[in-house]
Design an enzyme around this catalytic site. Structure first.
Site, PDB file in Angstrom:
ATOM      1  N   ASN A  45       0.872  -1.177   0.000  1.00  0.00           N
ATOM      2  CA  ASN A  45       0.000   0.000   0.000  1.00  0.00           C
ATOM      3  C   ASN A  45       0.906   1.224   0.000  1.00  0.00           C
ATOM      4  O   ASN A  45       1.484   1.568   1.023  1.00  0.00           O
ATOM      5  CB  ASN A  45      -0.891  -0.034   1.253  1.00  0.00           C
ATOM      6  CG  ASN A  45      -1.710   1.237   1.409  1.00  0.00           C
ATOM      7  OD1 ASN A  45      -1.759   2.075   0.508  1.00  0.00           O
ATOM      8  ND2 ASN A  45      -2.350   1.384   2.561  1.00  0.00           N
ATOM      9  N   LYS A  79       0.152   4.222  -0.309  1.00  0.00           N
ATOM     10  CA  LYS A  79      -0.510   5.400   0.295  1.00  0.00           C
ATOM     11  C   LYS A  79      -0.317   6.607  -0.618  1.00  0.00           C
ATOM     12  O   LYS A  79      -0.263   6.449  -1.835  1.00  0.00           O
ATOM     13  CB  LYS A  79      -0.005   5.620   1.733  1.00  0.00           C
ATOM     14  CG  LYS A  79      -0.171   4.343   2.580  1.00  0.00           C
ATOM     15  CD  LYS A  79       0.042   4.547   4.057  1.00  0.00           C
ATOM     16  CE  LYS A  79      -0.165   3.225   4.799  1.00  0.00           C
ATOM     17  NZ  LYS A  79      -0.023   3.330   6.246  1.00  0.00           N
ATOM     18  N   HIS A  90      -9.425   1.410   4.899  1.00  0.00           N
ATOM     19  CA  HIS A  90      -8.152   1.524   5.623  1.00  0.00           C
ATOM     20  C   HIS A  90      -8.358   2.429   6.848  1.00  0.00           C
ATOM     21  O   HIS A  90      -9.143   3.380   6.794  1.00  0.00           O
ATOM     22  CB  HIS A  90      -7.068   2.098   4.705  1.00  0.00           C
ATOM     23  CG  HIS A  90      -5.705   2.004   5.295  1.00  0.00           C
ATOM     24  ND1 HIS A  90      -5.239   2.911   6.222  1.00  0.00           N
ATOM     25  CD2 HIS A  90      -4.712   1.100   5.126  1.00  0.00           C
ATOM     26  CE1 HIS A  90      -4.011   2.550   6.586  1.00  0.00           C
ATOM     27  NE2 HIS A  90      -3.674   1.474   5.937  1.00  0.00           N
ATOM     28  N   GLU A  96      -6.727   4.761   7.969  1.00  0.00           N
ATOM     29  CA  GLU A  96      -6.516   6.193   7.703  1.00  0.00           C
ATOM     30  C   GLU A  96      -7.778   6.821   7.110  1.00  0.00           C
ATOM     31  O   GLU A  96      -8.100   7.978   7.397  1.00  0.00           O
ATOM     32  CB  GLU A  96      -5.291   6.368   6.783  1.00  0.00           C
ATOM     33  CG  GLU A  96      -4.001   6.112   7.559  1.00  0.00           C
ATOM     34  CD  GLU A  96      -2.867   5.513   6.745  1.00  0.00           C
ATOM     35  OE1 GLU A  96      -2.914   5.555   5.501  1.00  0.00           O
ATOM     36  OE2 GLU A  96      -1.922   4.977   7.355  1.00  0.00           O
ATOM     37  N   GLU A  98      -5.239  -4.783  10.617  1.00  0.00           N
ATOM     38  CA  GLU A  98      -4.180  -3.796  10.840  1.00  0.00           C
ATOM     39  C   GLU A  98      -4.441  -3.072  12.161  1.00  0.00           C
ATOM     40  O   GLU A  98      -5.234  -2.126  12.202  1.00  0.00           O
ATOM     41  CB  GLU A  98      -4.162  -2.767   9.703  1.00  0.00           C
ATOM     42  CG  GLU A  98      -3.899  -3.358   8.337  1.00  0.00           C
ATOM     43  CD  GLU A  98      -3.329  -2.309   7.383  1.00  0.00           C
ATOM     44  OE1 GLU A  98      -2.262  -2.563   6.817  1.00  0.00           O
ATOM     45  OE2 GLU A  98      -3.933  -1.226   7.219  1.00  0.00           O
ATOM     46  N   GLY A 142       2.833   2.302  10.871  1.00  0.00           N
ATOM     47  CA  GLY A 142       3.801   3.385  10.728  1.00  0.00           C
ATOM     48  C   GLY A 142       4.525   3.732  12.010  1.00  0.00           C
ATOM     49  O   GLY A 142       5.213   4.750  12.099  1.00  0.00           O
ATOM     50  N   SER A 165       3.694  -2.189  10.334  1.00  0.00           N
ATOM     51  CA  SER A 165       5.147  -2.302  10.519  1.00  0.00           C
ATOM     52  C   SER A 165       5.699  -3.670  10.130  1.00  0.00           C
ATOM     53  O   SER A 165       6.593  -4.203  10.796  1.00  0.00           O
ATOM     54  CB  SER A 165       5.533  -1.947  11.961  1.00  0.00           C
ATOM     55  OG  SER A 165       5.170  -0.597  12.238  1.00  0.00           O
TER      56      SER A 165
HETATM   57  P1  13P Z   1       3.218   0.392   7.747  1.00  0.00           P
HETATM   58  O1  13P Z   1       3.702  -0.892   7.113  1.00  0.00           O
HETATM   59  O2  13P Z   1       3.941   1.599   7.273  1.00  0.00           O
HETATM   60  O3  13P Z   1       3.114   0.268   9.229  1.00  0.00           O
HETATM   61  O4  13P Z   1       1.698   0.595   7.212  1.00  0.00           O
HETATM   62  C1  13P Z   1       0.798  -0.437   7.309  1.00  0.00           C
HETATM   63  C2  13P Z   1      -0.400  -0.062   6.517  1.00  0.00           C
HETATM   64  O5  13P Z   1      -1.130   0.829   6.883  1.00  0.00           O
HETATM   65  C3  13P Z   1      -0.664  -0.795   5.277  1.00  0.00           C
HETATM   66  O6  13P Z   1      -1.939  -0.537   4.796  1.00  0.00           O
END
Ligand code: 13P
Length: 254
Positions: free
Chosen positions: A12, A14, A98, A100, A170, A176, A216
């Site tokens: 992803n 983003k 997601h 976010e 997740e 992150g 992560s």
């Molecule tokens: P990270 O791997 O940067 O923690 O992000 C995970 C994520 O949100 C994947 O959709």
């Protein structure tokens, strides 16, 4: 690694990368991962790079995903992307709900369920994201939170559609932050999610659903996470932005 379900590892990206940067990354990934057959590898660039990346991965083992989609078809929905528009670029997967988007765009389970139905209607495979916040985990309500998200976000889907849906667990506190759930923590929630799916659609359907872990994921923790019986892949953020780390996550998972 001998798994009951074929692993699916998706990057992803983003809100990152220009078209040129996206093309450079997939060119490298094509080379690095050309021999990989054991894992479904998916990249999810920004909408603006979908067309270019789609052409760049033709005749490769890399599949294309989008990061979001509107819940309607074509029409007066300013700023939205219809499922049919994604199909134009051979998109096969779409990340929905997601954390976010749940947080910043206030996406609800009901909206995500409508998007998931629209995705299936267009023959796109939704990757439906769920996961608890740190406060929810500390309050000991991880399971009920995830159960509500699963039931709400898959509401109205048929058993056949659920079977073809990918779920991404997740934990928000692991995204992150460099804080990965331990493999035991991940397995516990993945098994719980599968139990919820058993309750919804029975054992046979639940056994076919692939549940990714996200938060992560790095080359050095991928193998341990993927070795858990109910962990069927990864949704990778930061480490998917660079060829070395993403390719190593895929290779270390095999
Ligand atoms: P990270 O791997 O940067 O923690 O992000 C995970 C994520 O949100 C994947 O959709």
């Amino acid at each position: 690694m001998d798994k009951e379900r074929k692993l699916i590892i998706a990057g992803n990206w983003k809100c990152n990368k220009t078209v040129a940067e996206s093309l450079a990354l997939v060119a490298d990934l094509r080379r690095e991962l050309a021999a990989v057959k054991e894992v479904d590898v998916v990249v999810c660039p920004a909408f603006t790079a979908l067309e270019s990346v789609s052409k760049a991965i033709l005749d490769s083992n890399i599949r294309l995903g989008a990061q979001n989609m509107g819940d309607n078809g074509y029409g007066a929905f300013t700023g939205e992307i219809a499922p049919g528009m994604l199909k134009e670029f051979s998109v096969g997967y779409v990340i929905l709900g997601h954390s976010e988007r749940r947080q910043f765009q206030k996406e609800s389970d009901a909206l995500i369920a409508r998007k998931a139905a629209a995705a299936h209607g267009a023959n796109l495979i939704p990757i439906v994201c769920v996961g608890e916040t740190l406060a929810e985990r500390e309050a000991g309500i991880t399971n009920p939170v995830v159960e509500t998200q699963i039931k709400g976000s898959l509401a109205g889907l048929s058993a056949e559609q659920v079977e073809r849906t990918v779920i991404a667990y997740e934990p928000v506190w692991a995204i992150g932050t460099g804080k990965t759930a331990t493999s035991a923590q991940a397995q516990e929630v993945h098994a719980f999610i599968r139990g919820v799916l058993v309750g919804l659609h029975g054992d046979a359907v639940a056994r076919r659903v692939r549940i990714q872990y996200g938060g992560s994921v790095k080359p050095n923790n991928a193998r341990e996470l993927m070795s858990q019986p109910d962990v069927d892949g990864a949704l990778v953020g930061g480490a998917s932005l660079e060829v070395r780390s993403f390719a190593d996550i895929v290779k270390n998972s095999i």
